[in-house]
Write a protein that holds these residues in place. Structure first.
Motif, mmCIF file in Angstrom:
data_model
loop_
_atom_site.group_PDB
_atom_site.id
_atom_site.type_symbol
_atom_site.label_atom_id
_atom_site.label_comp_id
_atom_site.label_asym_id
_atom_site.label_seq_id
_atom_site.Cartn_x
_atom_site.Cartn_y
_atom_site.Cartn_z
ATOM 1 N N TRP A 198 -42.807 26.145 6.234
ATOM 2 C CA TRP A 198 -43.082 25.708 7.331
ATOM 3 C C TRP A 198 -43.093 26.921 8.408
ATOM 4 N N CYS A 199 -42.280 27.353 8.684
ATOM 5 C CA CYS A 199 -42.247 28.515 9.699
ATOM 6 C C CYS A 199 -42.955 29.867 9.303
ATOM 7 N N GLU A 200 -43.206 30.050 8.040
ATOM 8 C CA GLU A 200 -44.451 30.986 7.643
ATOM 9 C C GLU A 200 -45.641 30.755 7.947
ATOM 10 N N ARG A 201 -46.007 29.351 7.663
ATOM 11 C CA ARG A 201 -47.121 29.002 7.946
ATOM 12 C C ARG A 201 -47.487 28.671 9.497
ATOM 13 N N GLN A 202 -46.639 28.292 10.099
ATOM 14 C CA GLN A 202 -46.524 28.259 11.629
ATOM 15 C C GLN A 202 -46.937 29.676 12.097
ATOM 16 N N ALA A 203 -46.275 30.773 11.646
ATOM 17 C CA ALA A 203 -46.495 31.984 12.130
ATOM 18 C C ALA A 203 -47.677 32.622 11.951
ATOM 19 N N ALA A 204 -48.375 32.115 10.604
ATOM 20 C CA ALA A 204 -49.511 32.749 10.099
ATOM 21 C C ALA A 204 -50.695 32.018 11.210
ATOM 22 N N ASN A 205 -50.420 30.842 11.335
ATOM 23 C CA ASN A 205 -51.368 30.028 12.437
ATOM 24 C C ASN A 205 -51.505 30.879 13.742
ATOM 25 N N PHE A 206 -50.300 30.856 14.146
ATOM 26 C CA PHE A 206 -50.339 31.708 15.653
ATOM 27 C C PHE A 206 -50.688 32.936 15.609
ATOM 28 N N GLN A 207 -50.492 33.728 14.288
ATOM 29 C CA GLN A 207 -51.079 35.035 14.296
ATOM 30 C C GLN A 207 -52.479 35.173 14.277
ATOM 31 N N GLU A 208 -53.150 34.163 13.564
ATOM 32 C CA GLU A 208 -54.608 33.964 13.529
ATOM 33 C C GLU A 208 -55.189 33.858 14.771
#
Length: 239
Positions: A198-208
């Motif tokens: 979940w944290c990995e996906r949240q970071a990816a979305n924030f980075q995008e």
């Protein structure tokens, strides 16, 4: 079968010299253990001499000055060893440890241990209400600091930015999330592993989102320990 929020569980929080978890030094740390009803069973507290001047902006947040830490604080290496030992004991018994934006606190501790030639504990299972809240209520607007989330979930938080108060509030918010979202009431080890994804996906979305205006933005999604030095923190380290 009882959920983790109805069983003994602990919380961990640090206040430090700065925002970068790989460089920040521990100033205060708290670990609390509560029973299934939330009654305190153990309370560990450390005031630490970080071995450096505490920046004024950090003292303004947690209230500890350089002079006070030097005169009253514990040796940093001894404190780091004790903190890691207490946490390792809980993890060995599979007692979950709550930490708000856990990748900050556990990275700070791991960096301190490495700095002093100590072996840091392996943090598992960890439960992070910051990650859980973003996963369960991802479109809610507003801040997701510990103070804001305590208010949102009706959790009492007094003396914010003291490690003891923040640790107790972290348990309260985690408990509130487990009551509201039954899908979180799973084995703590399984929940720990889910939070990594979940944290990995949240970071990816924030980075995008950040790259709409800053093409070079990089967000570290590692949890519960960070490694990348150039990344923008994926979470919020303060209350």
């Amino acid at each position: 079968m009882m959920s983790w929020h109805e069983l003994p569980r602990a919380a961990f929080d640090v206040e430090t010299t700065g925002r970068d978890p790989l460089e920040a030094r521990i100033v205060t740390a708290s670990i609390v253990l509560v029973d299934g009803a939330g009654r305190p069973l153990q309370h560990h507290e450390w005031l630490v001499d970080p071995g450096m001047d505490i920046p004024g902006e950090a003292s303004a947040i947690h209230g500890v000055t350089t002079a006070h830490a030097r005169s009253q604080g514990r040796n940093a290496a001894e404190a780091a060893a004790e903190i890691s030992s207490v946490l390792a004991g809980f993890f060995a018994e599979a007692i979950p440890v709550m930490a708000f934006n856990a990748s900050y606190d556990f990275t700070v501790l791991a960096a301190e241990c490495t700095r002093h030639g100590l072996l840091p504990c392996r943090p598992r299972p960890v439960i992070d209400p910051f990650v859980l809240d973003k996963q369960m209520d991802r479109y809610r607007r507003g801040k997701r600091t510990l103070t804001a989330m305590s208010e949102h979930y009706g959790v009492r938080l007094e003396a914010a930015h003291t490690s003891a108060a923040d640790a107790l509030a972290t348990i309260g918010v985690a408990d509130a999330l487990a009551r509201k979202y039954p899908q979180l009431a799973i084995d703590p080890l399984d929940l720990h592993d889910a939070q990594i994804t979940w944290c990995e996906r949240q970071a990816a979305n924030f980075q995008e989102w950040l790259r709409r205006t800053n093409p070079d933005a990089l967000v570290d999604g590692l949890w519960p320990l960070r490694e990348a030095r150039e990344a923008i923190p994926a979470g919020i380290s303060s209350a």
